[in-house]
Design a protein around this motif. Structure first.
Motif, PDB file in Angstrom:
ATOM      1  N   THR A  97      83.083   4.556  27.780  1.00  0.00           N
ATOM      2  CA  THR A  97      82.177   4.999  26.709  1.00  0.00           C
ATOM      3  C   THR A  97      82.695   6.314  26.162  1.00  0.00           C
ATOM      4  O   THR A  97      83.384   7.066  26.864  1.00  0.00           O
ATOM      5  CB  THR A  97      80.741   5.221  27.236  1.00  0.00           C
ATOM      6  OG1 THR A  97      80.797   6.072  28.387  1.00  0.00           O
ATOM      7  CG2 THR A  97      80.064   3.926  27.610  1.00  0.00           C
ATOM      8  N   TYR A 109      76.206  13.379   9.077  1.00  0.00           N
ATOM      9  CA  TYR A 109      76.602  11.986   9.370  1.00  0.00           C
ATOM     10  C   TYR A 109      77.798  11.527   8.539  1.00  0.00           C
ATOM     11  O   TYR A 109      77.781  10.457   7.952  1.00  0.00           O
ATOM     12  CB  TYR A 109      75.399  11.065   9.187  1.00  0.00           C
ATOM     13  CG  TYR A 109      74.308  11.382  10.185  1.00  0.00           C
ATOM     14  CD1 TYR A 109      74.309  10.815  11.448  1.00  0.00           C
ATOM     15  CD2 TYR A 109      73.317  12.306   9.879  1.00  0.00           C
ATOM     16  CE1 TYR A 109      73.331  11.137  12.384  1.00  0.00           C
ATOM     17  CE2 TYR A 109      72.334  12.633  10.805  1.00  0.00           C
ATOM     18  CZ  TYR A 109      72.351  12.049  12.053  1.00  0.00           C
ATOM     19  OH  TYR A 109      71.396  12.381  12.977  1.00  0.00           O
ATOM     20  N   CYS A 139      72.901  17.002  13.062  1.00  0.00           N
ATOM     21  CA  CYS A 139      74.133  16.241  12.871  1.00  0.00           C
ATOM     22  C   CYS A 139      74.384  16.021  11.385  1.00  0.00           C
ATOM     23  O   CYS A 139      73.448  15.783  10.628  1.00  0.00           O
ATOM     24  CB  CYS A 139      74.002  14.889  13.579  1.00  0.00           C
ATOM     25  SG  CYS A 139      75.501  13.901  13.481  1.00  0.00           S
ATOM     26  N   GLU A 155      81.312  12.237  12.589  1.00  0.00           N
ATOM     27  CA  GLU A 155      80.079  13.017  12.534  1.00  0.00           C
ATOM     28  C   GLU A 155      80.299  14.385  13.181  1.00  0.00           C
ATOM     29  O   GLU A 155      81.142  14.525  14.074  1.00  0.00           O
ATOM     30  CB  GLU A 155      78.971  12.270  13.295  1.00  0.00           C
ATOM     31  CG  GLU A 155      78.599  10.949  12.650  1.00  0.00           C
ATOM     32  CD  GLU A 155      77.536  10.162  13.405  1.00  0.00           C
ATOM     33  OE1 GLU A 155      77.066   9.157  12.854  1.00  0.00           O
ATOM     34  OE2 GLU A 155      77.181  10.546  14.545  1.00  0.00           O
ATOM     35  N   HIS A 160      80.468   9.016  16.728  1.00  0.00           N
ATOM     36  CA  HIS A 160      79.061   8.833  17.113  1.00  0.00           C
ATOM     37  C   HIS A 160      78.492  10.133  17.693  1.00  0.00           C
ATOM     38  O   HIS A 160      77.678  10.107  18.622  1.00  0.00           O
ATOM     39  CB  HIS A 160      78.945   7.689  18.123  1.00  0.00           C
ATOM     40  CG  HIS A 160      79.629   6.445  17.656  1.00  0.00           C
ATOM     41  ND1 HIS A 160      79.121   5.662  16.653  1.00  0.00           N
ATOM     42  CD2 HIS A 160      80.820   5.895  17.996  1.00  0.00           C
ATOM     43  CE1 HIS A 160      79.962   4.660  16.411  1.00  0.00           C
ATOM     44  NE2 HIS A 160      80.996   4.783  17.223  1.00  0.00           N
ATOM     45  N   ALA A 162      80.857   8.796  25.478  1.00  0.00           N
ATOM     46  CA  ALA A 162      80.110   9.901  26.094  1.00  0.00           C
ATOM     47  C   ALA A 162      80.788  10.402  27.370  1.00  0.00           C
ATOM     48  O   ALA A 162      80.448  11.459  27.894  1.00  0.00           O
ATOM     49  CB  ALA A 162      78.688   9.465  26.401  1.00  0.00           C
ATOM     50  N   ASN A 171      72.642  14.119  22.000  1.00  0.00           N
ATOM     51  CA  ASN A 171      71.318  14.061  22.641  1.00  0.00           C
ATOM     52  C   ASN A 171      71.397  14.274  24.153  1.00  0.00           C
ATOM     53  O   ASN A 171      70.478  14.802  24.772  1.00  0.00           O
ATOM     54  CB  ASN A 171      70.638  12.729  22.331  1.00  0.00           C
ATOM     55  CG  ASN A 171      70.312  12.609  20.859  1.00  0.00           C
ATOM     56  OD1 ASN A 171      69.997  13.619  20.216  1.00  0.00           O
ATOM     57  ND2 ASN A 171      70.398  11.420  20.298  1.00  0.00           N
ATOM     58  N   GLU A 172      72.518  13.868  24.764  1.00  0.00           N
ATOM     59  CA  GLU A 172      72.673  14.070  26.215  1.00  0.00           C
ATOM     60  C   GLU A 172      72.713  15.568  26.532  1.00  0.00           C
ATOM     61  O   GLU A 172      72.138  16.030  27.515  1.00  0.00           O
ATOM     62  CB  GLU A 172      73.958  13.385  26.693  1.00  0.00           C
ATOM     63  CG  GLU A 172      74.185  13.553  28.173  1.00  0.00           C
ATOM     64  CD  GLU A 172      75.444  12.828  28.673  1.00  0.00           C
ATOM     65  OE1 GLU A 172      75.994  11.975  27.946  1.00  0.00           O
ATOM     66  OE2 GLU A 172      75.866  13.130  29.802  1.00  0.00           O
ATOM     67  N   GLY A 227      76.325  12.145  16.671  1.00  0.00           N
ATOM     68  CA  GLY A 227      74.862  12.274  16.583  1.00  0.00           C
ATOM     69  C   GLY A 227      74.163  11.634  17.779  1.00  0.00           C
ATOM     70  O   GLY A 227      73.109  12.102  18.213  1.00  0.00           O
ATOM     71  N   GLU A 228      74.738  10.555  18.302  1.00  0.00           N
ATOM     72  CA  GLU A 228      74.160   9.934  19.504  1.00  0.00           C
ATOM     73  C   GLU A 228      74.520  10.769  20.737  1.00  0.00           C
ATOM     74  O   GLU A 228      73.704  10.980  21.626  1.00  0.00           O
ATOM     75  CB  GLU A 228      74.718   8.517  19.705  1.00  0.00           C
ATOM     76  CG  GLU A 228      74.515   7.560  18.536  1.00  0.00           C
ATOM     77  CD  GLU A 228      73.069   7.126  18.365  1.00  0.00           C
ATOM     78  OE1 GLU A 228      72.292   7.286  19.310  1.00  0.00           O
ATOM     79  OE2 GLU A 228      72.733   6.646  17.263  1.00  0.00           O
ATOM     80  N   MET A 229      75.777  11.229  20.787  1.00  0.00           N
ATOM     81  CA  MET A 229      76.259  11.912  21.992  1.00  0.00           C
ATOM     82  C   MET A 229      75.576  13.258  22.226  1.00  0.00           C
ATOM     83  O   MET A 229      75.362  13.663  23.365  1.00  0.00           O
ATOM     84  CB  MET A 229      77.779  12.106  21.890  1.00  0.00           C
ATOM     85  CG  MET A 229      78.555  10.790  21.981  1.00  0.00           C
ATOM     86  SD  MET A 229      80.253  10.952  21.399  1.00  0.00           S
ATOM     87  CE  MET A 229      80.968  11.979  22.671  1.00  0.00           C
TER      88      MET A 229
END
Ligand code: FAD
Length: 519
Positions: A486, A391, A389, A395, A456, A488, A462-463, A458-460
């Motif tokens: 959300t 940042y 990612c 992102e 976000h 996601a 991961n799924e 970088g968080e998404m």
């Protein structure tokens, strides 16, 4: 404050000498953890299961993991424990970006609250101090004393091989059964006329600033250049970013790079792509930089220059020849898929040997090395699913293959794209810019790769990494209930888009007929 007692040489990264550091309690705390002034190297053991050269992420994870499994481990660090990530990389850059994004949100108050604009001049010095405070706080994890308490023999000093089974450091001789090279990289020096003479910043010095440079030129449109250009612009600098390529983040999908370029322009950054930095001169207290774009020459005047033009592997001064370890100055240490070098007793982990230079890759390769070096494991680098990612805001995150790589490998693909503006939570958050784009192998729901552009991302991402590692297809992703609202949900919507393609005309006709009959 600790002063490192050894001469600088060509291959040294820029250290944190006390005269260049803001002389505050936070950097004193940092150094007390990662380079204690009163440190005494231990008496070496007669032999080690593992000698680890370099105490960045790769070295620390290897040393802690191996010691936890009962191995006798020596860890050698010539500069600051924690390496790039803690001292000059991820940690300080993400701390600054957080402060920078806050000021932009304040600036955007009318958009978020409907209120009048809020006065929001950034306090650069305070943001830098916050960064130093948080870096010092986090540095406890990487401290020499913590590793000593874990049972690791920590040696501070320049490590080098004496032969195929011996490392020397600060007058101590460390005999090993296996060794790990985890010596990382340093900032590349751009060959630009006059730059060395006028002076410039790299990631190793930029975080020492305490005063805002009024005008900053960032050279390089990769992740480092983009993140820091945006951070400094949002903290009130006038920023010009010059990149040689026609797009930011070469390698990422074009539409993602374009969104980033527009976001940078909105931040007031002067974007100069397709641009070569030719030379620098110093005049009247400012740096005058000659730029060339399509044969058109311009000169810009700035106060500081930050170079982010790539990384060079730390392979010098290690006497790798004596150890029989092959390397080159561009790609670093040569390893096979098991991360073994040309000396079968010596492995490598992290940036010094990898194409993908990320902290999570340093961590992942350290785990492979522990298994392969100590337990005859056969874990392969090529088996890893690697996300990453950049940042910036938004992102830009990616995992797996890009479209071009799919085509190059002959994989027929189908892409499902969901704009973030179709996702309620993103709209409500005022973060509707960007998209989720998932590639599947055509005719199946096997995920080949994905790019996410979102605040976000970088968080998404991961799924999707989880789905890929677990072999979960996009159809199953669409069955996962995502909390509402959300961001996601964009991923589930991509799954729904896939599922809709499975409804063949015959099935649709049959279902319509059944529903008509049952009315
Ligand atoms: C500005 C910036 C931001 C970044 N942001 C991110 C991010 O957000 N996410 C991410 O995943 N990655 C990020 N990275 C990349 C990340 O920092 C690196 O991938 C990671 O630190 C690599 O770890 P490493 O252990 O391989 O090497 P390093 O961290 O470089 O550690 C190598 C260590 O070896 C030591 N060493 C070298 N030679 C010797 C020797 N002869 N004897 C003893 N010790 C020696 C060095 O002093 C150093 O401490 C960023 C990098 C930069 C520059």
């Amino acid at each position: 404050m600790a002063e490192l007692e050894r001469p600088m040489n060509e291959t040294d990264r820029t250290e944190l000498p006390s005269e260049r550091l803001p002389n505050d309690a936070y950097d004193a705390e940092l150094l007390a953890n990662v380079r204690p002034a009163d440190w005494t190297n231990p008496e070496p053991a007669p032999s080690y299961n593992l000698v680890v050269l370099g105490a960045g992420t790769a070295g620390l994870v290897t040393a802690a993991g191996a010691a936890g499994l009962g191995a006798k481990v020596a860890l050698v660090e010539k500069n600051l424990m924690g390496g790039d990530c803690l001292n000059f990389g991820c940690v300080p850059s993400k701390a600054l970006l957080r402060a920078a994004h806050f000021y932009t949100d304040l600036h955007d108050a009318p958009r978020f609250t409907g209120s009048a604009p809020v006065p929001s001049e950034a306090d650069f010095a305070a943001a830098m101090e916050r960064m130093r405070r948080l870096r010092a706080l986090i540095s406890h994890h990487d401290s020499a004393r913590r590793f000593q308490a874990l049972g690791v023999d920590v040696f501070l000093g320049d490590g080098a091989f004496a032969d195929r089974r011996t490392v020397e450091v600060a007058g101590a001789t460390l005999k090993f059964t296996k060794a790990v090279l985890a010596t990382g990289t340093r900032a590349a020096r751009p060959p630009i006329g006059g730059l060395e003479a006028t002076g410039y910043l790299t990631n190793e010095t930029v975080f020492n600033l305490t005063e805002r440079p009024r005008r900053l030129l960032v050279i390089g449109g990769g992740p480092l250049g983009c993140e820091l250009a945006q951070a400094f612009a949002r903290l009130g600098c006038e920023v010009i970013i010059a990149g040689r390529e026609p797009y930011f983040l070469p390698g990422e999908e074009r539409d993602a790079a374009e969104i980033l370029a527009n976001a940078m322009r909105r931040d007031g950054i002067e974007v100069r792509l397709n641009t070569e930095v030719k030379s620098v001169t110093q005049r009247d207290g400012e740096k005058r930089v000659r730029l060339v774009n399509d044969n058109q020459e311009t000169t810009v005047a700035v106060d500081e220059i930050l170079a982010g033009v790539g990384r060079v592997p730390n392979v010098e001064g290690l006497n790798l020849e004596a150890a029989g370890v092959e390397y080159d100055h561009e790609h670093g240490v040569r390893v096979n898929d098991y991360l073994q070098t040309t000396n079968r007793r010596v492995y490598a982990a992290g940036d010094v040997a990898l194409e993908r230079k990320y902290t999570h890759m340093a961590d992942a390769t350290a785990r492979i090395v522990i298994q392969n070096a100590l337990f005859w494991g056969r874990k392969k680098l090529s088996s890893l699913t690697i996300p990453w990612c950049t940042y910036t805001d938004p992102e830009i995150a990616h995992v797996g293959l890009h479209v071009k790589e799919c085509r190059d490998r002959g994989f027929p693909l189908k892409t499902f794209t969901v704009p973030m503006s179709d996702v309620d939570r993103a709209v409500l958050d005022g973060e509707g810019e960007g998209f989720v784009k998932i590639h599947v192998r055509d005719g199946s729901d096997t995920i080949l790769g994905a790019t996410i552009v979102a605040r976000h991302a970088g968080e998404m991402i991961n799924e999707i990494s989880l789905a890929m590692v677990a072999g979960i297809g996009l159809k199953t992703v669409s069955r996962v209930i995502h909390s509402y609202p959300t961001q996601a949900e964009a991923i589930r919507k991509a799954g729904d888009a896939y599922t809709r393609t499975r409804l063949s005309p015959i099935l649709k006709a049959l279902s319509s007929r059944w529903l008509a009959w049952s009315r």
